[in-house]
Motif scaffolding. Sequence first.
Motif, PDB file in Angstrom:
ATOM      1  N   UNK A   1       0.824  -1.217   0.000  1.00  0.00           N
ATOM      2  CA  UNK A   1       0.000   0.000   0.000  1.00  0.00           C
ATOM      3  C   UNK A   1       0.854   1.262   0.000  1.00  0.00           C
ATOM      4  N   UNK A   2       2.160   1.094   0.068  1.00  0.00           N
ATOM      5  CA  UNK A   2       3.069   2.244   0.097  1.00  0.00           C
ATOM      6  C   UNK A   2       3.236   2.809  -1.303  1.00  0.00           C
ATOM      7  N   UNK A   3       3.246   4.125  -1.423  1.00  0.00           N
ATOM      8  CA  UNK A   3       3.335   4.757  -2.746  1.00  0.00           C
ATOM      9  C   UNK A   3       4.531   5.705  -2.859  1.00  0.00           C
ATOM     10  N   UNK A   4       5.546   5.458  -2.068  1.00  0.00           N
ATOM     11  CA  UNK A   4       6.721   6.326  -2.104  1.00  0.00           C
ATOM     12  C   UNK A   4       7.981   5.476  -2.083  1.00  0.00           C
ATOM     13  N   UNK A   5       8.768   5.557  -3.137  1.00  0.00           N
ATOM     14  CA  UNK A   5      10.020   4.807  -3.241  1.00  0.00           C
ATOM     15  C   UNK A   5      11.082   5.392  -2.317  1.00  0.00           C
ATOM     16  N   UNK A   6      11.945   4.534  -1.795  1.00  0.00           N
ATOM     17  CA  UNK A   6      13.117   5.012  -1.071  1.00  0.00           C
ATOM     18  C   UNK A   6      14.278   5.166  -2.058  1.00  0.00           C
ATOM     19  N   UNK A   7      15.303   5.887  -1.642  1.00  0.00           N
ATOM     20  CA  UNK A   7      16.456   6.090  -2.529  1.00  0.00           C
ATOM     21  C   UNK A   7      17.183   4.774  -2.797  1.00  0.00           C
TER      22      UNK A   7
ATOM     23  N   UNK B   1       2.682  16.638   0.867  1.00  0.00           N
ATOM     24  CA  UNK B   1       4.091  16.478   0.547  1.00  0.00           C
ATOM     25  C   UNK B   1       4.301  15.100  -0.085  1.00  0.00           C
ATOM     26  N   UNK B   2       4.787  15.079  -1.315  1.00  0.00           N
ATOM     27  CA  UNK B   2       5.015  13.807  -2.007  1.00  0.00           C
ATOM     28  C   UNK B   2       6.441  13.772  -2.556  1.00  0.00           C
ATOM     29  N   UNK B   3       6.939  12.563  -2.764  1.00  0.00           N
ATOM     30  CA  UNK B   3       8.253  12.409  -3.367  1.00  0.00           C
ATOM     31  C   UNK B   3       8.131  12.400  -4.880  1.00  0.00           C
ATOM     32  N   UNK B   4       9.035  13.103  -5.531  1.00  0.00           N
ATOM     33  CA  UNK B   4       9.091  13.111  -6.985  1.00  0.00           C
ATOM     34  C   UNK B   4      10.541  12.899  -7.408  1.00  0.00           C
ATOM     35  N   UNK B   5      10.717  12.500  -8.661  1.00  0.00           N
ATOM     36  CA  UNK B   5      12.050  12.330  -9.216  1.00  0.00           C
ATOM     37  C   UNK B   5      12.248  13.378 -10.301  1.00  0.00           C
ATOM     38  N   UNK B   6      13.275  14.176 -10.139  1.00  0.00           N
ATOM     39  CA  UNK B   6      13.610  15.208 -11.126  1.00  0.00           C
ATOM     40  C   UNK B   6      14.766  14.698 -11.976  1.00  0.00           C
ATOM     41  N   UNK B   7      14.554  14.587 -13.280  1.00  0.00           N
ATOM     42  CA  UNK B   7      15.594  14.151 -14.211  1.00  0.00           C
ATOM     43  C   UNK B   7      15.918  15.322 -15.133  1.00  0.00           C
ATOM     44  N   UNK B   8      17.130  15.850 -14.977  1.00  0.00           N
ATOM     45  CA  UNK B   8      17.575  17.009 -15.756  1.00  0.00           C
ATOM     46  C   UNK B   8      16.520  18.121 -15.718  1.00  0.00           C
ATOM     47  N   UNK B   9      16.142  18.634 -16.896  1.00  0.00           N
ATOM     48  CA  UNK B   9      15.182  19.740 -16.969  1.00  0.00           C
ATOM     49  C   UNK B   9      13.767  19.251 -17.306  1.00  0.00           C
ATOM     50  N   UNK B  10      13.547  17.947 -17.287  1.00  0.00           N
ATOM     51  CA  UNK B  10      12.254  17.396 -17.683  1.00  0.00           C
ATOM     52  C   UNK B  10      11.210  17.579 -16.576  1.00  0.00           C
TER      53      UNK B  10
ATOM     54  N   UNK C   1       8.644  16.886 -13.616  1.00  0.00           N
ATOM     55  CA  UNK C   1       8.811  15.979 -12.477  1.00  0.00           C
ATOM     56  C   UNK C   1       8.124  14.642 -12.726  1.00  0.00           C
ATOM     57  N   UNK C   2       8.745  13.593 -12.262  1.00  0.00           N
ATOM     58  CA  UNK C   2       8.199  12.251 -12.368  1.00  0.00           C
ATOM     59  C   UNK C   2       7.581  11.858 -11.025  1.00  0.00           C
ATOM     60  N   UNK C   3       6.341  11.407 -11.050  1.00  0.00           N
ATOM     61  CA  UNK C   3       5.693  10.908  -9.842  1.00  0.00           C
ATOM     62  C   UNK C   3       5.778   9.390  -9.812  1.00  0.00           C
ATOM     63  N   UNK C   4       5.512   8.812  -8.656  1.00  0.00           N
ATOM     64  CA  UNK C   4       5.597   7.351  -8.516  1.00  0.00           C
ATOM     65  C   UNK C   4       4.306   6.811  -7.930  1.00  0.00           C
ATOM     66  N   UNK C   5       3.919   5.642  -8.387  1.00  0.00           N
ATOM     67  CA  UNK C   5       2.708   4.990  -7.900  1.00  0.00           C
ATOM     68  C   UNK C   5       2.997   3.498  -7.736  1.00  0.00           C
TER      69      UNK C   5
ATOM     70  N   UNK D   1       6.932   4.771 -12.425  1.00  0.00           N
ATOM     71  CA  UNK D   1       7.376   6.167 -12.421  1.00  0.00           C
ATOM     72  C   UNK D   1       6.968   6.777 -13.754  1.00  0.00           C
ATOM     73  N   UNK D   2       6.318   7.928 -13.716  1.00  0.00           N
ATOM     74  CA  UNK D   2       5.923   8.521 -14.996  1.00  0.00           C
ATOM     75  C   UNK D   2       5.733  10.028 -14.890  1.00  0.00           C
ATOM     76  N   UNK D   3       5.787  10.649 -16.041  1.00  0.00           N
ATOM     77  CA  UNK D   3       5.306  12.016 -16.222  1.00  0.00           C
ATOM     78  C   UNK D   3       4.521  12.022 -17.530  1.00  0.00           C
TER      79      UNK D   3
END
Length: 255
Positions: free
Chosen positions: A114-120, A188-197, A199-203, A212-214
Motif C-alpha cells: 500500500x506504500x506509494x513512495x520509493x526510497x532512494x 508532501x510527495x516524493x518526486x524524481x527530477x531528471x535534468x530539466x524534464x 517531475x516524475x511521480x511514482x505509484x 514512475x511517470x510524467x
Amino acid sequence: LALRSSAWMLSDGEPKSLAMLCTPQEASIGTVLIQKSVITEAMRFLTANELATVSSVSKLWNETSSSDTIWRGICLRRWSSVWRPWGYSNATMEAKDNPAPWKRRYVIAEKDATRHSLTKDELVCYVWRFHFTAQVPDDDGTFNYQYVRFVATRDRKGRNDSKGFLHMEQGYPPLRYCLEERKLHGKSIKVIIVEHFPAHTMTRRPDWRWEINNMHVQLVSMHEDEVPKNRGAKRQAHVEHIARMPPMTRTSNSQ
C-alpha cells in the motif's frame, strides 16, 4: 496414541468410538488431534480474510488458523500472483532462516504493497523498463522498451545519496536525477527530477510493481532476471555494464 486415535474402524469393518479403542484420557486427546488435523486441512483452502473470521470460533480454531503451515501456503499462493519487490533469487521474505512467522510476513508484505513512495535505495536496486508514452507499439502490441538504471552517488559513509545519474540505452548520455519532496495539492510527495524534464511521480500498481511517470515517459520496476535476454548483444552488454558499475563517491566539495 496417534495410531489408536486415527483407527476409527476395527478389523470387522464396523465403526467404533475412540472410547472402545483407548482409555478415556487418550480418547479425549485423540479427539482433539483428529479435530485439529481435519481443521488444519480445511483451513489450507481459506483466504487470509476467511482465516481471520474463523479464528474467533474457538481457542482451537484460533491456534490452528495461526499456524506457520497454513500461512506459508497462503503467502506463496498470494505472492505467486504479484510482483515480489524483494526479488526472486534472494527472496528474504521466503527464506527458511527468516525468524518471522509466516502470518507476520504476510502482514508486512500486504502493508508494504500500500506504500506509494520509493526510497532512494529501492530506486537504484531495480532495473526499470522505459518507454515514451507517445511511442507507437510494434505489430505485436508491445513497445520497443529500454531497460535503464538509476545509479546513485554515495556519501562518505558509503550510503546512497538521493541523487545520481539515470543510465539509458541506445547512446543516450547519463542524465542527472534527484529524489526530492514537493508539495502537491497541499500534500508532501516524493518526486524524481531528471535534468530539466517535468517531475516524475511514482505509484504502486495492483500487481505490486512500482511505476514512475510524467506526461512523456513511463518506467516500470523489474528485477535483473526479468530483463529479456534476446535484445541484441550490444544493448544487453550495455545493461550488464551499468549493473556492474561501482557507485560514484561524492567528495566533500561536490554537491
